[in-house]
Design a protein around this motif. Sequence first.
Motif, short mmCIF file in Angstrom:
data_model
loop_
_atom_site.label_atom_id
_atom_site.label_comp_id
_atom_site.label_asym_id
_atom_site.label_seq_id
_atom_site.Cartn_x
_atom_site.Cartn_y
_atom_site.Cartn_z
N GLY A 296 99.85 -31.07 -40.92
CA GLY A 296 99.14 -31.86 -39.93
C GLY A 296 97.84 -31.26 -39.47
N GLY A 297 97.41 -30.21 -40.11
CA GLY A 297 96.19 -29.55 -39.66
C GLY A 297 95.05 -29.74 -40.62
N SER A 298 94.24 -28.74 -40.75
CA SER A 298 93.11 -28.80 -41.66
C SER A 298 93.63 -28.72 -43.09
N GLU A 299 92.74 -28.92 -44.03
CA GLU A 299 93.12 -28.82 -45.43
C GLU A 299 92.89 -27.42 -45.97
N LYS A 300 92.89 -26.46 -45.08
CA LYS A 300 92.70 -25.07 -45.50
C LYS A 300 93.86 -24.67 -46.40
N LEU A 301 93.55 -24.17 -47.59
CA LEU A 301 94.56 -23.76 -48.58
C LEU A 301 94.54 -22.25 -48.65
N VAL A 302 95.63 -21.61 -48.21
CA VAL A 302 95.68 -20.15 -48.09
C VAL A 302 96.64 -19.58 -49.14
N PHE A 303 96.18 -18.54 -49.83
CA PHE A 303 96.94 -17.94 -50.92
C PHE A 303 97.63 -16.65 -50.49
N GLY A 304 98.75 -16.37 -51.13
CA GLY A 304 99.35 -15.06 -51.05
C GLY A 304 98.60 -14.09 -51.94
N LYS A 305 99.00 -12.80 -51.90
CA LYS A 305 98.28 -11.77 -52.67
C LYS A 305 98.61 -11.79 -54.15
N GLY A 306 99.65 -12.53 -54.52
CA GLY A 306 100.00 -12.63 -55.92
C GLY A 306 101.06 -11.63 -56.34
N THR A 307 101.80 -11.99 -57.38
CA THR A 307 102.80 -11.11 -57.98
C THR A 307 102.42 -10.91 -59.44
N LYS A 308 102.12 -9.66 -59.79
CA LYS A 308 101.77 -9.37 -61.18
C LYS A 308 103.03 -9.10 -61.96
N LEU A 309 103.32 -10.00 -62.88
CA LEU A 309 104.54 -9.92 -63.69
C LEU A 309 104.23 -9.38 -65.07
N THR A 310 104.95 -8.37 -65.46
CA THR A 310 104.85 -7.83 -66.83
C THR A 310 106.21 -7.93 -67.46
N VAL A 311 106.28 -8.62 -68.60
CA VAL A 311 107.55 -8.75 -69.33
C VAL A 311 107.47 -7.87 -70.57
N ASN A 312 108.35 -6.90 -70.63
CA ASN A 312 108.35 -5.94 -71.74
C ASN A 312 109.37 -6.33 -72.81
N PRO A 313 109.01 -6.08 -74.07
CA PRO A 313 109.94 -6.42 -75.15
C PRO A 313 111.23 -5.61 -75.08
#
Lengths: 112, 113
Positions: free
Chosen positions: A95-112
Amino acid sequence: ELKVEQNPLFLSMQEGKNYTIYCNYSTTSDRLYWYRQDPGKSLESLFVLLSNGAVKQEGRLMASLDTKARLSTLHITAAVHDLSATYFCAVTIQGGSEKLVFGKGTKLTVNP
Amino acid sequence: NAGVTQTPKFRILKIGQSMTLQCAQDMNHNYMYWYRQDPGMGLKLIYYSVGAGITDKGEVPNGYNVSRSTTEDFPLRLELAAPSQTSVYFCASSVRDRGSEAFFGQGTRLTVV
């Protein structure tokens, strides 16, 4: 002020394993997004979650939303190397502004 | 459709110089955003706009200015560039629809030396 927190920030997995990334946000939200970013690239939309209990799945990724707990999860099933990337959640205020705020991210590494 | 187009892709500025980062979208989207992404970090909102003639500050607006004279274009102006503005800048747009995601441009990598 809307704050978005992700954890873990770094995740190293073995192929074939399952894991969950968490996204908490501080105020009532209108909608929640998950994005993927490959190194040196732009952001690619994965999911849009609009309501409490929403669940969306694409391949080995499943996202869910609990608006009462202000929590979204991104579950990875039987990880493969191609899923290695950084995953972001993003939130807009209800119900507020259309401000879109992101998290810091999760760096995923998948090892064989 | 071209989507969201940012120019230039790369730029090196000297301290104190000014420049404008261009962003254009051809999807008739109402909302447009500028973010910066520092190495290994998330995206921080600089400015956003909900329509032509309407702009508002995000989390980190200092040192930047924007304008939105048309629906299509949302340029970001850097005045008196500083090393702290070295970053990758992303422009995004979305439509007034709760189910629609924001589409991102390819980014502008800016280095201030």
